[in-house]
Design an enzyme around this catalytic site. Structure first.
Site, mmCIF file in Angstrom:
data_model
loop_
_atom_site.group_PDB
_atom_site.id
_atom_site.type_symbol
_atom_site.label_atom_id
_atom_site.label_comp_id
_atom_site.label_asym_id
_atom_site.label_seq_id
_atom_site.Cartn_x
_atom_site.Cartn_y
_atom_site.Cartn_z
ATOM 1 N N HIS A 62 0.843 -1.187 0.000
ATOM 2 C CA HIS A 62 0.000 0.000 0.000
ATOM 3 C C HIS A 62 0.883 1.243 0.000
ATOM 4 O O HIS A 62 1.935 1.275 0.650
ATOM 5 C CB HIS A 62 -0.912 0.008 1.221
ATOM 6 C CG HIS A 62 -2.219 -0.679 0.982
ATOM 7 N ND1 HIS A 62 -2.943 -1.281 1.995
ATOM 8 C CD2 HIS A 62 -2.958 -0.859 -0.152
ATOM 9 C CE1 HIS A 62 -4.056 -1.800 1.490
ATOM 10 N NE2 HIS A 62 -4.082 -1.558 0.196
ATOM 11 N N ASP A 64 0.891 4.053 1.451
ATOM 12 C CA ASP A 64 1.292 4.734 2.692
ATOM 13 C C ASP A 64 2.443 4.025 3.386
ATOM 14 O O ASP A 64 3.106 4.608 4.246
ATOM 15 C CB ASP A 64 0.106 4.898 3.642
ATOM 16 C CG ASP A 64 -0.591 3.597 3.991
ATOM 17 O OD1 ASP A 64 -0.832 2.802 3.067
ATOM 18 O OD2 ASP A 64 -0.918 3.382 5.171
ATOM 19 N N HIS A 65 2.723 2.778 2.989
ATOM 20 C CA HIS A 65 3.827 2.026 3.597
ATOM 21 C C HIS A 65 5.098 2.038 2.745
ATOM 22 O O HIS A 65 6.163 1.660 3.240
ATOM 23 C CB HIS A 65 3.394 0.581 3.854
ATOM 24 C CG HIS A 65 2.388 0.458 4.954
ATOM 25 N ND1 HIS A 65 2.700 -0.035 6.204
ATOM 26 C CD2 HIS A 65 1.076 0.795 5.012
ATOM 27 C CE1 HIS A 65 1.619 -0.015 6.975
ATOM 28 N NE2 HIS A 65 0.625 0.491 6.265
#
Length: 283
Positions: A62, A64-65
């Site tokens: 993802h 955001d990671h």
């Protein structure tokens, strides 16, 4: 081990919480788990210059990671990295890193290599930018040295009861060193992989999105069933695993921290740490 929560936020921008990332120091080694928004600046604040970070472990892909993954790669080079930077992650990691190096930042790298050659720069070797070792991994022993081991388990972070119809895998990690263990759940709800990973851990760093009272809509009920757990669920995960300390992270900017704390402590009697950016935890 010294654990630093570099970023404890979510995909939604939050001035108080940077993107998900955890630094684990074992002696002189700095292991980085996930590379969320602002990770390089947070690492500097934690006295971990990017050139000292190695290896990197990704829990899942993802944005955001992994949003600042290439910032770590490039900034570690400008910080005089000469060693091979090791990057481990679930299926698809190698494809993403290769695309970053060869396509997204390919011209940037070519320029810097040529610049070093043209200027006679003896301090920076442009070829070290792409001095990488990338490996897609699954459950089992991922990496070890004579000081520590890193184990992985497949965990459940999806959007439905059915498996995705595309290549998608999420991992949690367990670091063992000095007769201690730290578990990083990644993004996951309760599942067998997480139970195996967290059993008897000295510290569990667990994603936790909302308090029980905030799970009021069908959408949020679905979210906490398949995507990210509520506080009460997290308390049960930690209690069932028998962990000594629980630190929650991946906290929504809309979350009520006092309510989350009460929900967790109804289920879990061990030490509870409400995660904050740059919080250090000695294990």
């Amino acid at each position: 081990m010294l654990v630093t929560l570099l970023g404890t936020g979510t995909p939604w921008p939050d001035l108080n919480r940077h993107g998900p990332s955890v630094l684990v120091r074992v002696g002189n080694d700095s292991l980085l788990f996930d590379t969320g928004r602002g990770v390089v600046y947070q690492a500097l604040k934690a006295n971990a210059p990017p050139g000292t970070i190695n290896p990197i472990f990704l829990t899942h892909l993802h944005f955001d990671h992994i949003s600042d993954l290439f910032d770590v790669i490039l900034s570690s080079w400008t910080d005089n990295r000469t060693h091979t930077l090791k990057i481990f992650g679930p299926s698809g990691t190698s494809k993403i890193v290769t695309a970053l190096v060869d396509q997204v930042y390919g011209q940037d790298i070519q320029f810097r290599v040529a610049e070093c050659l043209a200027s006679g720069n003896v301090l920076l070797d442009g070829n070290n930018i792409a001095k990488l070792e990338i490996k897609d991994v699954g459950a089992g022993l991922v990496y070890e040295t004579d000081r520590y081991q890193v184990w992985a388990e497949v965990v459940q972070h999806t959007y439905d009861a059915k498996p995705p119809n595309f290549d998608w895998s999420c991992l949690g990690y367990r670091i063992t060193a000095e007769n201690k263990s730290v578990v990083i759940s990644g993004d996951t709800v309760a599942c067998e992989g997480l139970d195996r990973l967290a059993e008897g851990a000295d510290l569990l760093i667990q994603c936790c999105i909302r308090a029980e009272k905030d799970v009021r809509t069908p959408q949020l009920e679905h979210l906490t069933k398949y995507v990210l757990p509520s506080a009460g669920q997290v308390g049960k995960i930690a209690s069932r695993a028998g962990v000594s300390k629980l630190a929650i992270t991946h906290i929504s900017y809309k979350a009520s921290l006092p309510d989350m704390q009460r929900d967790i402590q109804k289920e879990f009697s061990g030490e509870l740490i409400i995660g904050e950016d740059l919080l250090e935890i000695k294990v």
